[in-house]
Design an enzyme around this catalytic site. Structure first.
Site, PDB file in Angstrom:
ATOM      1  N   HIS A   1      -9.187-100.352  45.613  1.00  0.00           N
ATOM      2  CA  HIS A   1      -8.542-101.620  45.245  1.00  0.00           C
ATOM      3  C   HIS A   1      -8.725-102.709  46.294  1.00  0.00           C
ATOM      4  CE1 HIS A   1      -7.122 -99.662  41.755  1.00  0.00           C
ATOM      5  NE2 HIS A   1      -6.041 -99.098  42.264  1.00  0.00           N
TER       6      HIS A   1
ATOM      7  N   HIS B   1      -2.529-103.686  37.315  1.00  0.00           N
ATOM      8  CA  HIS B   1      -2.116-102.306  37.579  1.00  0.00           C
ATOM      9  C   HIS B   1      -0.673-102.052  37.147  1.00  0.00           C
ATOM     10  CE1 HIS B   1      -2.200 -98.407  39.597  1.00  0.00           C
ATOM     11  NE2 HIS B   1      -3.437 -98.639  40.001  1.00  0.00           N
TER      12      HIS B   1
ATOM     13  N   GLU C   1      -6.161 -99.911  33.053  1.00  0.00           N
ATOM     14  CA  GLU C   1      -6.768-100.910  33.936  1.00  0.00           C
ATOM     15  C   GLU C   1      -8.164-101.277  33.438  1.00  0.00           C
ATOM     16  OE1 GLU C   1      -6.276 -99.363  38.122  1.00  0.00           O
ATOM     17  OE2 GLU C   1      -5.325 -97.770  36.951  1.00  0.00           O
TER      18      GLU C   1
END
Length: 347
Positions: free
Chosen positions: A106, A177, A313
């Protein structure tokens, strides 16, 4: 439609945080923070008209300043994993933070979900957040204008629109998320939810959940969600991919053209009647069953544990920057990046 604003505390650096709430005519609402462009709450009625917050998260800004599970996070610059925390762009190598074993997850820390944005309303149904990500932030090249716009419609569509433009060649792979639990954020185990995913294949993952460039056809495997099924049916199957991730934490290759806007999947919870359809113009979707949530104290005193929330996602495939066969997340200098994902709710 209406948008309201209220204070949501002060960061450890003394910066005031604002919460924006968009409400539609059907009693559904979305709450958003200018800290991290966070989705803080999603209130949705059930089939009996009882409204509940179905998004895991925190009651105060201190929780979001830690937020190791990425509750409600706007993720960037690069969602999911980059193998070896390294990529090559135009002959130059870029070493990123190794925050997930030997890999980058991420984007690194602090991610896009831990910085302040300039937030404002756009009419009666939208809120946008914007900032400039400096050149070299998280190790990525280019100073990049970043904007994310959240819209709630009277058709119960929660629309997320991503925009970016960089002053140098770079890569960009944003996602959202949010962890959903249609029983309510404090509803416990999510494995009785029914899930459908419009995908014939997943990307095969090796060590560290890094895609190796191979694909696994879902037919005859625990990853076959082409027809709705309850999550618990196969989540404990004797399957190497499932065991590596402790459950579902896999990229599904959506059955459409890579940047074509189309149907990605749906979720349904029968006791509440709540449902959600997912649409996106991105090529993949990570289905994650909250396998790594560990005793997180959340909203209203709830304690979130393993598999008490799940994420959908939308994304470019993980490690796409290092796998030529995957659709590229390359963003050329000066070119505008635009992408849309929609979560459409029903009850």
């Amino acid at each position: 439609m209406s948008v309201s604003k209220e204070q949501f505390g002060t960061t450890k650096d003394g910066v005031g945080v604002t919460k924006f709430t968009i409400t539609n005519k059907n009693g559904m609402s979305i709450s958003l923070l200018d800290f991290g462009a966070i989705v803080q709450a999603i209130h949705v009625p059930d089939k009996n008209g009882k409204t509940a917050d179905i998004a895991l998260g925190f009651d105060d800004i201190a929780g979001y300043e830690v937020n190791n599970c990425y509750f409600g996070a706007f993720v960037g610059r690069h969602a999911n994993r980059i193998g070896g925390a390294f990529f090559d762009l135009n002959g130059t190598g870029y070493q990123l933070q190794k925050n997930d074993g030997e890999n980058n997850l991420h984007g690194g820390d602090p991610g896009f979900h831990k910085v302040m944005y300039r937030g404002d309303t756009a009419g009666e149904s939208s809120v946008y957040f914007e900032r400039v990500s400096p050149n070299g932030e998280q190790g990525f090249p280019g100073a990049m204008e970043v904007k994310v716009t959240y819209t709630l419609t009277d058709d119960n569509e929660f629309k997320i629109e991503y925009f970016a433009r960089s002053d140098a060649d770079t890569i960009y792979n944003p996602t959202n998320h949010t962890y959903f639990n249609f029983l309510g954020h404090d509803g416990g185990d999510i494995t009785k939810h029914e899930v459908e995913i419009n995908a014939d294949a997943i990307t095969e993952s090796g060590v560290g959940l890094i895609p190796n460039g191979n694909f696994i056809q879902v037919e005859g495997t625990p990853f076959d969600f082409r027809q709705s099924k309850k999550v618990f049916l196969d989540i404990e199957a004797d399957d190497e991919q499932l065991k590596n991730a402790g459950g579902y934490d896999h990229n599904f290759c959506l059955k459409k053209q890579p940047r074509e806007y189309g149907y990605a999947g749906k979720v349904f919870e029968e006791t509440t009647g709540r449902g959600m359809e997912i649409y996106t113009d991105l090529p993949g979707m990570q289905f994650y069953t909250g396998n790594f949530i560990g005793n997180e104290k959340g909203k209203d005193g709830a304690v979130y544990t393993k598999r008490t929330g799940m994420c959908f996602e939308t994304q470019f495939f993980p490690n796409a920057v290092n796998v030529p066969a995957f659709t590229s997340c390359y963003l050329p200098k000066g070119e505008a990046f635009n992408s849309t994902t929609v979560y459409k709710f029903s009850w």
